[in-house]
Design a protein around this motif. Sequence first.
Motif, PDB file in Angstrom:
ATOM      1  N   ILE A  19       0.859  -1.187   0.000  1.00 48.12           N
ATOM      2  CA  ILE A  19       0.000   0.000   0.000  1.00 48.12           C
ATOM      3  C   ILE A  19       0.899   1.242   0.000  1.00 48.12           C
ATOM      4  CG2 ILE A  19      -1.864   1.251   1.161  1.00 48.12           C
ATOM      5  CD1 ILE A  19      -2.637  -1.255   2.598  1.00 48.12           C
ATOM      6  N   SER A  20       0.665   2.112  -0.970  1.00 49.17           N
ATOM      7  CA  SER A  20       1.403   3.382  -1.016  1.00 49.17           C
ATOM      8  C   SER A  20       0.414   4.535  -1.151  1.00 49.17           C
ATOM      9  CB  SER A  20       2.343   3.443  -2.232  1.00 49.17           C
ATOM     10  OG  SER A  20       3.254   2.384  -2.256  1.00 49.17           O
ATOM     11  N   SER A  21       0.870   5.716  -0.763  1.00 54.62           N
ATOM     12  CA  SER A  21       0.051   6.925  -0.945  1.00 54.62           C
ATOM     13  C   SER A  21       0.912   8.106  -0.558  1.00 54.62           C
ATOM     14  CB  SER A  21      -1.164   6.900  -0.023  1.00 54.62           C
ATOM     15  OG  SER A  21      -0.767   7.152   1.310  1.00 54.62           O
ATOM     16  N   LYS A  27      -2.685   5.409   5.110  1.00 57.42           N
ATOM     17  CA  LYS A  27      -2.060   4.075   5.012  1.00 57.42           C
ATOM     18  C   LYS A  27      -1.959   3.385   6.367  1.00 57.42           C
ATOM     19  CE  LYS A  27       1.835   5.510   3.370  1.00 57.42           C
ATOM     20  NZ  LYS A  27       1.586   6.917   3.247  1.00 57.42           N
ATOM     21  N   THR A  28      -1.403   4.106   7.350  1.00 53.38           N
ATOM     22  CA  THR A  28      -1.172   3.508   8.668  1.00 53.38           C
ATOM     23  C   THR A  28      -2.499   3.072   9.289  1.00 53.38           C
ATOM     24  OG1 THR A  28       0.625   5.096   8.892  1.00 53.38           O
ATOM     25  CG2 THR A  28       0.014   3.888  10.874  1.00 53.38           C
ATOM     26  N   THR A  29      -3.492   3.946   9.202  1.00 53.51           N
ATOM     27  CA  THR A  29      -4.810   3.655   9.781  1.00 53.51           C
ATOM     28  C   THR A  29      -5.410   2.414   9.139  1.00 53.51           C
ATOM     29  OG1 THR A  29      -5.087   6.053   9.944  1.00 53.51           O
ATOM     30  CG2 THR A  29      -7.062   4.707  10.247  1.00 53.51           C
ATOM     31  N   LEU A  30      -5.370   2.354   7.807  1.00 48.39           N
ATOM     32  CA  LEU A  30      -5.990   1.223   7.105  1.00 48.39           C
ATOM     33  C   LEU A  30      -5.184  -0.065   7.284  1.00 48.39           C
ATOM     34  CD1 LEU A  30      -7.245   3.178   4.011  1.00 48.39           C
ATOM     35  CD2 LEU A  30      -8.675   1.748   5.490  1.00 48.39           C
ATOM     36  N   LEU A  49      -1.901 -12.670   7.413  1.00 52.88           N
ATOM     37  CA  LEU A  49      -1.299 -11.421   6.943  1.00 52.88           C
ATOM     38  C   LEU A  49      -0.344 -10.904   8.011  1.00 52.88           C
ATOM     39  CD1 LEU A  49      -1.505  -9.257   4.630  1.00 52.88           C
ATOM     40  CD2 LEU A  49      -3.099  -8.027   6.109  1.00 52.88           C
ATOM     41  N   ARG A  50       0.854 -10.554   7.583  1.00 50.43           N
ATOM     42  CA  ARG A  50       1.862 -10.068   8.532  1.00 50.43           C
ATOM     43  C   ARG A  50       2.427  -8.749   8.021  1.00 50.43           C
ATOM     44  NH1 ARG A  50       6.126 -14.609   9.628  1.00 50.43           N
ATOM     45  NH2 ARG A  50       4.352 -15.596  10.636  1.00 50.43           N
ATOM     46  N   MET A  51       2.633  -7.801   8.939  1.00 50.87           N
ATOM     47  CA  MET A  51       3.175  -6.492   8.535  1.00 50.87           C
ATOM     48  C   MET A  51       4.681  -6.590   8.331  1.00 50.87           C
ATOM     49  SD  MET A  51       1.876  -3.392   8.227  1.00 50.87           S
ATOM     50  CE  MET A  51       2.732  -2.067   7.405  1.00 50.87           C
ATOM     51  N   SER A  52       5.178  -5.992   7.284  1.00 47.62           N
ATOM     52  CA  SER A  52       6.622  -5.841   7.136  1.00 47.62           C
ATOM     53  C   SER A  52       7.035  -4.608   7.940  1.00 47.62           C
ATOM     54  CB  SER A  52       6.970  -5.646   5.655  1.00 47.62           C
ATOM     55  OG  SER A  52       8.278  -5.137   5.531  1.00 47.62           O
ATOM     56  N   VAL A  53       7.893  -4.811   8.930  1.00 49.60           N
ATOM     57  CA  VAL A  53       8.333  -3.681   9.763  1.00 49.60           C
ATOM     58  C   VAL A  53       9.624  -3.120   9.163  1.00 49.60           C
ATOM     59  CG1 VAL A  53       8.991  -2.929  12.089  1.00 49.60           C
ATOM     60  CG2 VAL A  53       7.268  -4.733  11.806  1.00 49.60           C
ATOM     61  N   SER A  54       9.547  -1.883   8.711  1.00 48.67           N
ATOM     62  CA  SER A  54      10.692  -1.254   8.029  1.00 48.67           C
ATOM     63  C   SER A  54      11.734  -0.752   9.013  1.00 48.67           C
ATOM     64  CB  SER A  54      10.206  -0.043   7.222  1.00 48.67           C
ATOM     65  OG  SER A  54       9.292  -0.422   6.246  1.00 48.67           O
ATOM     66  N   ILE A 113       2.249 -17.087   4.179  1.00 53.95           N
ATOM     67  CA  ILE A 113       1.627 -15.899   4.802  1.00 53.95           C
ATOM     68  C   ILE A 113       1.851 -14.678   3.898  1.00 53.95           C
ATOM     69  CG2 ILE A 113       1.844 -14.310   6.781  1.00 53.95           C
ATOM     70  CD1 ILE A 113       2.471 -16.809   8.467  1.00 53.95           C
ATOM     71  N   ASP A 114       0.804 -13.875   3.724  1.00 56.02           N
ATOM     72  CA  ASP A 114       0.925 -12.665   2.921  1.00 56.02           C
ATOM     73  C   ASP A 114       1.594 -11.570   3.753  1.00 56.02           C
ATOM     74  OD1 ASP A 114      -0.616 -13.970   0.930  1.00 56.02           O
ATOM     75  OD2 ASP A 114      -2.415 -13.475   2.062  1.00 56.02           O
ATOM     76  N   VAL A 115       2.331 -10.697   3.080  1.00 55.78           N
ATOM     77  CA  VAL A 115       3.054  -9.643   3.799  1.00 55.78           C
ATOM     78  C   VAL A 115       2.537  -8.276   3.352  1.00 55.78           C
ATOM     79  CG1 VAL A 115       5.321  -8.756   4.451  1.00 55.78           C
ATOM     80  CG2 VAL A 115       5.092 -11.144   3.788  1.00 55.78           C
ATOM     81  N   LEU A 116       2.191  -7.458   4.352  1.00 54.21           N
ATOM     82  CA  LEU A 116       1.635  -6.125   4.091  1.00 54.21           C
ATOM     83  C   LEU A 116       2.740  -5.071   4.202  1.00 54.21           C
ATOM     84  CD1 LEU A 116      -0.901  -4.287   3.763  1.00 54.21           C
ATOM     85  CD2 LEU A 116      -1.195  -4.439   6.241  1.00 54.21           C
ATOM     86  N   PHE A 117       2.818  -4.203   3.205  1.00 54.23           N
ATOM     87  CA  PHE A 117       3.851  -3.160   3.188  1.00 54.23           C
ATOM     88  C   PHE A 117       3.224  -1.778   3.157  1.00 54.23           C
ATOM     89  CE2 PHE A 117       7.564  -5.740   2.052  1.00 54.23           C
ATOM     90  CZ  PHE A 117       6.945  -6.898   1.626  1.00 54.23           C
ATOM     91  N   ASP A 118       3.723  -0.874   3.992  1.00 56.71           N
ATOM     92  CA  ASP A 118       3.376   0.543   3.915  1.00 56.71           C
ATOM     93  C   ASP A 118       4.664   1.227   3.487  1.00 56.71           C
ATOM     94  OD1 ASP A 118       3.335   3.266   4.615  1.00 56.71           O
ATOM     95  OD2 ASP A 118       2.157   2.960   6.427  1.00 56.71           O
ATOM     96  N   ILE A 119       4.839   1.333   2.170  1.00 57.07           N
ATOM     97  CA  ILE A 119       6.095   1.893   1.641  1.00 57.07           C
ATOM     98  C   ILE A 119       5.776   2.858   0.510  1.00 57.07           C
ATOM     99  CG2 ILE A 119       7.537  -0.088   2.277  1.00 57.07           C
ATOM    100  CD1 ILE A 119       7.373  -1.067  -0.598  1.00 57.07           C
TER     101      ILE A 119
END
Length: 233
Positions: A19-21, A27-30, A49-54, A113-119
């Motif tokens: 997810i980008s924006s 992004k963070t909220t969603l 679903l697992r978050m990728s922690v940057s 497991i799917d990985v969620l990215f906020d990048i």
Amino acid sequence: MINNNARQNSLRQGFLFIISSSSGTGKTTLARRLLASEQESSNDKTPSLRMSVSCTTRPQLAGEVDGEDYHFIDEETFHERKQRGEFLEWAEVFGNFYATPHAPVSAALAEGIDVLFDIDWQGAEQIYEQMASELVVRVFLLPPSRAELERRLVTRRRDGSSELDLRLERVAEEIKHYVEYDYVVINDDLERAFTSLRSILQAERCKRERRNGLEEFVSSFALSTSDSSLLKL
Ligand code: ADP
Ligand code: 5GP
């Protein structure tokens, strides 16, 4: 009997859900809502679903937890880790460095497991270049209007005035990158945007090419009922 091998084969192929924006769109909220809903529906099993922690060199903000929101590291460590090839992608955003550690992503994918990215778009571009394209799903979030974006950035009271100006200055340039994404979601109403995101995630999980073990499952319909009951997805 289903042996370990068959169980392995019935695992769904995990993918990278990016997810980008522009900053302040939501992004963070969603992402948090998506992770919470996956946790809720996992019935105590490992969520799918697992978050990728940057990693980032930007300062930790009040309320942020090291290791959960980001791994906060200094510039020297960042460059050492980059040199060692530990990052799947990296970018400089608003004068700070950000990067995705490679190892947790590989580990999650290996478990189905799917990985969620906020990048940002630079990271999405690098990941798309490096990974098999069928492993990457990219969603661009758009704010409903410039005025609402400004309101969200101001009311979250996270940034100082120069940081806020920098984020606003970059909006027009950043959102042009929506054309590089598979899906576009307008975050006007939060509930509606969340439903769209979750629907995209669910639809991508049903893609035929991600469903391992389907051939064996479908073949089982040619067996007698007593035999085929042993083969279930
Ligand atoms: P980003 O991670 O993209 O920078 P945030 O998730 O931090 O954005 O959201 C910025 C602000 O906007 C937060 O205060 C959040 O509560 C608010 N927000 C997010 N989505 C919506 C929405 N659909 N309607 C109203 N406010 C929203
Ligand atoms: P923030 O400082 O607001 O948390 O993040 C600023 C920007 O950096 C956001 O657009 C966010 O998506 C992006 N970002 C966060 N982590 C990463 C990362 O690991 N790689 C890249 N390329 N961008 C990131």
